[in-house]
Design a protein around this motif. Sequence first.
Motif, PDB file in Angstrom:
ATOM      1  N   MET A   1       0.838  -1.195   0.000  1.00  0.00           N
ATOM      2  CA  MET A   1       0.000   0.000   0.000  1.00  0.00           C
ATOM      3  C   MET A   1       0.872   1.244   0.000  1.00  0.00           C
ATOM      4  O   MET A   1       1.911   1.278   0.658  1.00  0.00           O
ATOM      5  CB  MET A   1      -0.914   0.008   1.233  1.00  0.00           C
ATOM      6  CG  MET A   1      -1.813   1.239   1.327  1.00  0.00           C
ATOM      7  SD  MET A   1      -2.898   1.225   2.771  1.00  0.00           S
ATOM      8  CE  MET A   1      -4.078  -0.020   2.290  1.00  0.00           C
ATOM      9  N   LYS A   2       0.429   2.256  -0.722  1.00  0.00           N
ATOM     10  CA  LYS A   2       1.172   3.506  -0.769  1.00  0.00           C
ATOM     11  C   LYS A   2       1.228   4.143   0.606  1.00  0.00           C
ATOM     12  O   LYS A   2       0.210   4.301   1.274  1.00  0.00           O
ATOM     13  CB  LYS A   2       0.522   4.468  -1.761  1.00  0.00           C
ATOM     14  CG  LYS A   2       1.216   5.808  -1.848  1.00  0.00           C
ATOM     15  CD  LYS A   2       0.511   6.726  -2.828  1.00  0.00           C
ATOM     16  CE  LYS A   2       1.176   8.106  -2.836  1.00  0.00           C
ATOM     17  NZ  LYS A   2       0.503   9.037  -3.757  1.00  0.00           N
ATOM     18  N   LYS A   3       2.415   4.507   1.040  1.00  0.00           N
ATOM     19  CA  LYS A   3       2.578   5.143   2.343  1.00  0.00           C
ATOM     20  C   LYS A   3       1.990   6.541   2.313  1.00  0.00           C
ATOM     21  O   LYS A   3       2.167   7.284   1.356  1.00  0.00           O
ATOM     22  CB  LYS A   3       4.070   5.198   2.708  1.00  0.00           C
ATOM     23  CG  LYS A   3       4.332   5.753   4.105  1.00  0.00           C
ATOM     24  CD  LYS A   3       5.814   5.763   4.402  1.00  0.00           C
ATOM     25  CE  LYS A   3       6.076   6.308   5.802  1.00  0.00           C
ATOM     26  NZ  LYS A   3       7.524   6.335   6.107  1.00  0.00           N
ATOM     27  N   ASP A   4       1.277   6.893   3.397  1.00  0.00           N
ATOM     28  CA  ASP A   4       0.696   8.232   3.551  1.00  0.00           C
ATOM     29  C   ASP A   4      -0.280   8.575   2.435  1.00  0.00           C
ATOM     30  O   ASP A   4      -0.367   9.722   1.984  1.00  0.00           O
ATOM     31  CB  ASP A   4       1.801   9.295   3.616  1.00  0.00           C
ATOM     32  CG  ASP A   4       2.693   9.104   4.819  1.00  0.00           C
ATOM     33  OD1 ASP A   4       2.207   8.591   5.837  1.00  0.00           O
ATOM     34  OD2 ASP A   4       3.881   9.479   4.742  1.00  0.00           O
ATOM     35  N   ALA A   5      -1.029   7.584   1.966  1.00  0.00           N
ATOM     36  CA  ALA A   5      -2.053   7.848   0.958  1.00  0.00           C
ATOM     37  C   ALA A   5      -3.094   8.806   1.527  1.00  0.00           C
ATOM     38  O   ALA A   5      -3.413   8.773   2.721  1.00  0.00           O
ATOM     39  CB  ALA A   5      -2.723   6.543   0.533  1.00  0.00           C
ATOM     40  N   ILE A   7      -7.009  10.225   1.247  1.00  0.00           N
ATOM     41  CA  ILE A   7      -8.369  10.055   0.753  1.00  0.00           C
ATOM     42  C   ILE A   7      -9.102  11.365   1.010  1.00  0.00           C
ATOM     43  O   ILE A   7      -9.241  11.785   2.160  1.00  0.00           O
ATOM     44  CB  ILE A   7      -9.109   8.904   1.463  1.00  0.00           C
ATOM     45  CG1 ILE A   7      -8.187   7.688   1.624  1.00  0.00           C
ATOM     46  CG2 ILE A   7     -10.383   8.576   0.715  1.00  0.00           C
ATOM     47  CD1 ILE A   7      -7.638   7.137   0.350  1.00  0.00           C
ATOM     48  N   LEU A  28      -6.458   5.105   7.542  1.00  0.00           N
ATOM     49  CA  LEU A  28      -6.169   5.956   6.388  1.00  0.00           C
ATOM     50  C   LEU A  28      -6.276   7.438   6.739  1.00  0.00           C
ATOM     51  O   LEU A  28      -7.051   7.824   7.615  1.00  0.00           O
ATOM     52  CB  LEU A  28      -7.138   5.622   5.254  1.00  0.00           C
ATOM     53  CG  LEU A  28      -6.982   4.212   4.669  1.00  0.00           C
ATOM     54  CD1 LEU A  28      -8.216   3.818   3.877  1.00  0.00           C
ATOM     55  CD2 LEU A  28      -5.739   4.132   3.789  1.00  0.00           C
ATOM     56  N   ASP A  98      -5.024  10.625  -3.460  1.00  0.00           N
ATOM     57  CA  ASP A  98      -4.921   9.347  -4.156  1.00  0.00           C
ATOM     58  C   ASP A  98      -6.307   8.841  -4.543  1.00  0.00           C
ATOM     59  O   ASP A  98      -6.461   8.155  -5.546  1.00  0.00           O
ATOM     60  CB  ASP A  98      -4.218   8.325  -3.254  1.00  0.00           C
ATOM     61  CG  ASP A  98      -2.791   8.737  -2.960  1.00  0.00           C
ATOM     62  OD1 ASP A  98      -1.919   8.456  -3.792  1.00  0.00           O
ATOM     63  OD2 ASP A  98      -2.559   9.359  -1.905  1.00  0.00           O
ATOM     64  N   CYS A 266      -9.162   0.247  -0.808  1.00  0.00           N
ATOM     65  CA  CYS A 266      -8.129  -0.763  -0.559  1.00  0.00           C
ATOM     66  C   CYS A 266      -7.638  -1.391  -1.871  1.00  0.00           C
ATOM     67  O   CYS A 266      -6.433  -1.586  -2.068  1.00  0.00           O
ATOM     68  CB  CYS A 266      -8.671  -1.860   0.359  1.00  0.00           C
ATOM     69  SG  CYS A 266      -8.894  -1.327   2.069  1.00  0.00           S
ATOM     70  N   GLN A 268      -7.573  -0.008  -4.744  1.00  0.00           N
ATOM     71  CA  GLN A 268      -6.759   1.003  -5.451  1.00  0.00           C
ATOM     72  C   GLN A 268      -5.373   1.128  -4.834  1.00  0.00           C
ATOM     73  O   GLN A 268      -4.352   1.152  -5.546  1.00  0.00           O
ATOM     74  CB  GLN A 268      -7.477   2.362  -5.384  1.00  0.00           C
ATOM     75  CG  GLN A 268      -6.695   3.527  -5.985  1.00  0.00           C
ATOM     76  CD  GLN A 268      -6.614   3.469  -7.496  1.00  0.00           C
ATOM     77  OE1 GLN A 268      -7.307   2.680  -8.129  1.00  0.00           O
ATOM     78  NE2 GLN A 268      -5.761   4.300  -8.073  1.00  0.00           N
ATOM     79  N   LEU A 269      -5.309   1.176  -3.511  1.00  0.00           N
ATOM     80  CA  LEU A 269      -4.025   1.410  -2.841  1.00  0.00           C
ATOM     81  C   LEU A 269      -3.146   0.169  -2.806  1.00  0.00           C
ATOM     82  O   LEU A 269      -1.933   0.273  -2.646  1.00  0.00           O
ATOM     83  CB  LEU A 269      -4.268   1.924  -1.422  1.00  0.00           C
ATOM     84  CG  LEU A 269      -5.038   3.251  -1.310  1.00  0.00           C
ATOM     85  CD1 LEU A 269      -5.142   3.674   0.145  1.00  0.00           C
ATOM     86  CD2 LEU A 269      -4.360   4.351  -2.131  1.00  0.00           C
ATOM     87  N   TRP A 270      -3.740  -1.008  -2.945  1.00  0.00           N
ATOM     88  CA  TRP A 270      -2.962  -2.251  -2.906  1.00  0.00           C
ATOM     89  C   TRP A 270      -2.495  -2.702  -4.277  1.00  0.00           C
ATOM     90  O   TRP A 270      -1.903  -3.770  -4.402  1.00  0.00           O
ATOM     91  CB  TRP A 270      -3.784  -3.366  -2.247  1.00  0.00           C
ATOM     92  CG  TRP A 270      -3.933  -3.185  -0.778  1.00  0.00           C
ATOM     93  CD1 TRP A 270      -3.199  -2.366   0.019  1.00  0.00           C
ATOM     94  CD2 TRP A 270      -4.880  -3.829   0.078  1.00  0.00           C
ATOM     95  NE1 TRP A 270      -3.623  -2.440   1.315  1.00  0.00           N
ATOM     96  CE2 TRP A 270      -4.642  -3.345   1.395  1.00  0.00           C
ATOM     97  CE3 TRP A 270      -5.881  -4.775  -0.130  1.00  0.00           C
ATOM     98  CZ2 TRP A 270      -5.400  -3.778   2.481  1.00  0.00           C
ATOM     99  CZ3 TRP A 270      -6.631  -5.198   0.949  1.00  0.00           C
ATOM    100  CH2 TRP A 270      -6.389  -4.702   2.248  1.00  0.00           C
TER     101      TRP A 270
END
Length: 271
Positions: A1-5, A7, A28, A98, A266, A268-270
């Motif tokens: 997962m992107k760090k510090d995403a 939303i 998040l 993101d 989830c 999208q971020l994964w």
Amino acid sequence: MKKDALILVRGGGDLATGTIHRLWSAGLRVLVLEAEHPAAIRRQVSLCEAVYEGETAVEGLRAVRIETLAQEEEVWKQNAVPVLVDPQGKSIAPAKPDVLVDAILAKKNLGTTRDMAPLTIALGPGFTAGQDVDVVVETKRGHRLGRIIRDGSAIPDTGIPGIVGGYGKERVIHAGTAGIFMDLRKIGDIVEAGETIAQIRTADGAMISVTTQITGILRGLLRSSYPVTPGFKVADIDPRKEELSNCFLISDKARCIAGSVLELVCAQLWK
């Protein structure tokens, strides 16, 4: 997962708050954009109240009003959610979210576009998946509630409230005239059918009574001193008098929608 995403959620009403709470609970970072004068009815479970009060809390989640994007980091450090007044979305581009969730629930698109984030999600009618946004989540009660729509639109707004305790349109109260709304009761009060719960002060100084149609719990009530127009939603009655705690809890509908949004986020971020 992107760090510090990040939303970004447009809107902080009761349904939006269910989504915000679920995303925050998942760890998040969420930024909320709101209007200058939010008109939430279920104010006890709407994070947009932070616009008026400076901060508010719903089921353990604090929301804090900020004046600039630069203040968001400090609020996140407090494990809270920042709320910025920005109805035009001018801060979206510099925030570089993101994922963007349009949870305004205006039944129409007030300016969200697909290029605002790598993934754009809209709640309810007024959007077409694949055109206005990437994905739409159904918000109408029933078998399709919470379903993810990747092509097409949500069910059009019927203007008829969902059935709660055997009542639909009878439980929702609308302004009968234009003026300034002045409440006489508070959320959580038990009210009787035909009872006056508020008044509307018209331009000529007349005081028009706002009355209930059914007996129950005053689950939602517009903020006092808010200007209204004919047909403006001002209150919501829950006929289940034993369900007082519902006034202060995120609804089943909001949580269902929130689960679908979290699923999309989830995924999208994964990637």
